[in-house]
Design a protein around this motif. Structure first.
Motif, short mmCIF file in Angstrom:
data_model
loop_
_atom_site.label_atom_id
_atom_site.label_comp_id
_atom_site.label_asym_id
_atom_site.label_seq_id
_atom_site.Cartn_x
_atom_site.Cartn_y
_atom_site.Cartn_z
N ASP A 164 7.62 16.40 1.45
CA ASP A 164 6.43 15.49 0.90
C ASP A 164 7.11 14.19 0.57
N VAL A 165 6.72 13.09 1.22
CA VAL A 165 7.41 11.80 0.83
C VAL A 165 6.41 10.76 0.62
N THR A 166 6.49 9.98 -0.48
CA THR A 166 5.67 8.87 -0.89
C THR A 166 6.28 7.49 -0.26
N LEU A 167 5.59 6.80 0.52
CA LEU A 167 5.99 5.54 1.10
C LEU A 167 5.36 4.50 0.37
N GLU A 168 6.10 3.37 -0.23
CA GLU A 168 5.66 2.39 -1.00
C GLU A 168 5.13 1.42 -0.09
N ASP A 169 5.70 1.56 1.08
CA ASP A 169 5.21 0.54 2.45
C ASP A 169 5.12 0.99 3.45
N PRO A 170 4.25 0.75 4.28
CA PRO A 170 4.20 1.69 5.86
C PRO A 170 5.09 0.91 6.58
N ARG A 171 5.98 -0.01 6.33
CA ARG A 171 7.17 -0.59 7.28
C ARG A 171 8.53 0.45 7.14
N VAL A 172 7.97 1.53 7.56
CA VAL A 172 9.21 2.62 7.39
C VAL A 172 9.22 3.23 8.96
N THR A 173 10.23 3.44 9.47
CA THR A 173 10.41 4.31 10.83
C THR A 173 10.78 5.73 10.36
N LEU A 174 10.28 6.72 11.30
CA LEU A 174 10.83 7.97 11.20
C LEU A 174 12.33 8.08 10.84
N LEU A 175 13.12 7.23 11.62
CA LEU A 175 14.47 7.19 11.55
C LEU A 175 14.90 6.91 10.01
N ASP A 176 14.28 6.11 9.71
CA ASP A 176 14.60 5.35 8.29
C ASP A 176 14.30 6.46 7.17
N LEU A 177 13.04 7.20 7.39
CA LEU A 177 12.65 8.08 6.42
C LEU A 177 13.71 9.26 6.44
N MET A 228 0.96 -1.08 -0.03
CA MET A 228 0.21 -0.10 -0.05
C MET A 228 0.86 1.09 0.01
N THR A 229 0.42 2.29 -0.99
CA THR A 229 1.12 3.62 -1.06
C THR A 229 0.52 4.61 0.05
N LEU A 230 1.58 5.37 0.75
CA LEU A 230 1.05 6.39 1.72
C LEU A 230 1.94 7.43 1.52
N SER A 231 1.13 8.85 1.30
CA SER A 231 1.68 10.10 1.60
C SER A 231 2.11 10.54 2.86
N VAL A 232 3.10 10.99 2.95
CA VAL A 232 3.27 11.57 4.25
C VAL A 232 4.11 13.30 3.97
N THR A 233 3.58 14.36 4.70
CA THR A 233 4.06 15.34 4.79
C THR A 233 4.58 15.62 6.07
N LEU A 234 5.89 16.25 6.19
CA LEU A 234 6.63 16.48 7.48
C LEU A 234 7.02 18.07 7.10
N SER A 235 7.35 18.76 8.32
CA SER A 235 8.18 19.73 8.34
C SER A 235 9.56 19.43 8.97
N VAL A 236 10.43 19.28 8.39
CA VAL A 236 11.77 18.88 8.76
C VAL A 236 12.93 19.93 8.83
N ASN A 237 13.14 20.47 9.84
CA ASN A 237 14.04 21.41 10.04
C ASN A 237 13.43 22.76 9.40
N GLY A 238 12.12 23.07 9.42
CA GLY A 238 11.77 24.18 8.85
C GLY A 238 11.08 24.24 7.53
N VAL A 239 11.58 22.88 6.90
CA VAL A 239 11.37 22.94 5.53
C VAL A 239 10.30 21.78 5.16
N ARG A 240 9.21 22.06 4.27
CA ARG A 240 8.44 21.14 4.19
C ARG A 240 8.82 19.94 3.24
#
Lengths: 352, 162
Positions: B15-28, B1-13
């Protein structure tokens, strides 16, 4: 980690429907679940993320003075809530003695109740474990078992429940609020976790799809606020699970114990309420004699499950000392090292 | 399943698409955003090398499922300095030799920033030690780390007063 579907429901009703499917598990902070999935000890096919559900992150004082804590309230937030910490200092102390600051910042109170045992054989898919794989046996029985249970264990499983928080909760008659496919219900925490018997895979009373939405602490526990402590013996001073822990709370009037609360951690598959010891303390004068007697009563049924007979005597001493600390009074400020026997805060009784 | 995640990282937006939900924030952070300052030590929440701030609070990014952090505000070690100007906590770690090999240092510093934000340690070394117990240092630089945290906190306090 096994593959899984990730679902983020918008309401409790949606969450319950999604989690009622076989193989589904609720995901809160994930600090225990994701760890167990990485090592292969848990393999849910669907994660239902309840961390963002509206309305589950509140700490409320109800009109009768009791506290209602939403299941997604984070451990650190509850421990730092001034009103709550004043009413239940030994619950706050237990929370702050658990895990690390990073983990307490995300781990939820509902997740804390639902956390799994830290038995190394449960966590290792190559080992026999009746809890993880019913009928496969128990490698802990003949293995490294010095930290395992001394109360309520069976030949099927000798694992312990790892929570600190639950020990203080059970001492104060906490109630678990549950929503499931069949509606809502409440269960006293003392009846929530199950002893292993012949079905150690069944750890609590929750049925498929049931979700903890809140914990409640009754107001009558307020009379213990001035005399309560959580004491936790561990193999290093911080960031370690309890070998043995105890919550002790006393309602003292005119030199007599009107009522007492006592519960132990690290000794059984559930947070262990010591009713017989509480009954012995009622009406006694607070002091070593009464506390040693209570400690003996609390461990009267204890049996080593392996190379852990030392935990029985250790538990007696922890109970005795926790009662002495409670009698000395709740500290004005949380000790630098919560629940530690090595407190360095001036004025706080450290060695008794 | 594909998931879209939008984060603010160090003040910058981001957008990341994950092909698989088995991704930790660390690995991202490390694998998808090339922010490799955040370290993978134990990957089980025991060592603290992966500590980042999420919405201002320190957490272990190794035990955070990235999909669950859609919309979060993340600060990593790369986001602390302002150009060449080090954050006071970074400067204090250098001044007090709060490291040796450096592997745990990003996690130590992010944890120290979180601890100072929490505001409970004050000038009590015992409270700093307890508050930093989720970060292990195999070189044994803890003495310098405690001094660095106490010093950084003092400097930040003085700065607020001034």
């Amino acid at each position: 980690m096994n593959p899984f579907d990730y679902i983020r429901p918008a309401s409790v009703a949606e969450a319950v429907a999604a989690a009622a499917e076989p193989g589904a598990a609720y995901l809160a902070a994930g600090t225990n679940l994701l760890d167990l999935m990485k090592v292969g000890a848990m393999r849910p096919g669907r994660l239902v993320d309840v961390r963002h559900l509206p309305g589950l992150d509140r700490i409320e004082t109800l009109s009768d003075g009791s506290f209602r804590i939403g299941s997604m309230v984070r451990n650190a937030d509850l421990a730092r809530d001034a009103g709550f910490a004043a009413a239940f200092p030994a619950v706050a102390e237990a929370l702050l003695s658990g895990a690390s600051a990073q983990l307490r910042n995300v781990a939820t109170v509902g997740g804390n109740v639902m956390q799994r045992t830290r038995c190394a054989y449960f966590q290792d898919p190559a080992s026999a474990c009746n809890k993880r794989n019913p009928g496969s046996g128990c490698d802990a029985l003949e293995g490294e078992n010095r930290t395992h249970a001394v109360l309520g264990w069976s030949g099927s499983c000798i694992a312990t429940h790892p929570s600190d928080f639950c020990v203080s909760l059970v001492a104060f008659d906490a109630v678990v609020e549950i929503v499931g496919p069949a509606g809502t219900r409440e269960v006293p925490l003392e009846e929530f976790h199950l002893l292993p018997g012949t079905t150690p895979e069944r750890e609590c009373v929750l049925e498929a799809g049931e979700l903890i939405v809140a914990l409640r602490l009754p107001s009558d526990a307020g009379r213990f606020a001035a005399n309560q402590r959580y004491l936790k013996l561990r193999e290093r001073t911080s960031f370690a699970f309890a070998l043995v822990s105890a919550t002790a709370a006393l309602d003292i009037e005119d030199g007599t114990i009107r009522s007492a609360r006592l519960a132990l951690g690290g000794v059984a598959a559930k947070p262990w309420r010591a009713h017989a010891a509480e009954a012995q303390l009622q009406g006694a004068a607070p002091g070593v004699e009464a506390f040693e007697q209570a400690a003996r009563a609390a461990l009267a049924d204890a049996m080593p499950s392996g190379a852990n007979a030392f935990k029985i005597e250790l538990a007696r001493r922890v109970v005795n000392r926790a009662l002495l600390l409670a009698a000395a009074g709740t500290p004005e400020r949380m000790p630098a090292m919560p629940a530690s026997a090595f407190s360095s805060v001036p004025g706080v009784l450290s060695h008794v | 399943m594909t998931l879209s995640v939008t984060l603010s990282v160090n003040g910058v937006r981001r957008d990341v698409t994950l092909e698989d939900p088995r991704v930790t924030l660390l690995d991202l952070l490390r694998e998808r955003l090339d922010l490799v300052g955040t370290k993978k030590g134990c990957d089980r929440g025991q060592c603290g090398a992966c500590t980042v701030l999420v919405d201002g609070r320190r957490i272990n990014s190794c035990l955070a499922l990235a999909a669950s952090y859609d919309g979060a505000d993340i600060v990593t070690i790369e986001g602390l300095a302002k150009g060449d100007l080090l954050d006071p906590v970074q400067a204090a770690f250098i001044a007090h030799d709060g490291f040796q090999c450096g592997f745990c240092t990003p996690g130590q510093i992010m944890s120290a920033v979180g601890l100072i934000n929490e505001g409970e340690a004050g000038d009590d070394p015992d409270r700093v030690r307890e508050g930093m117990s989720g970060n292990l240092c195999r070189c044994g630089a803890h003495a310098g780390i405690v001094e660095a945290v106490l010093d950084a906190q003092k400097q930040l306090q003085q700065r607020r007063v001034a």
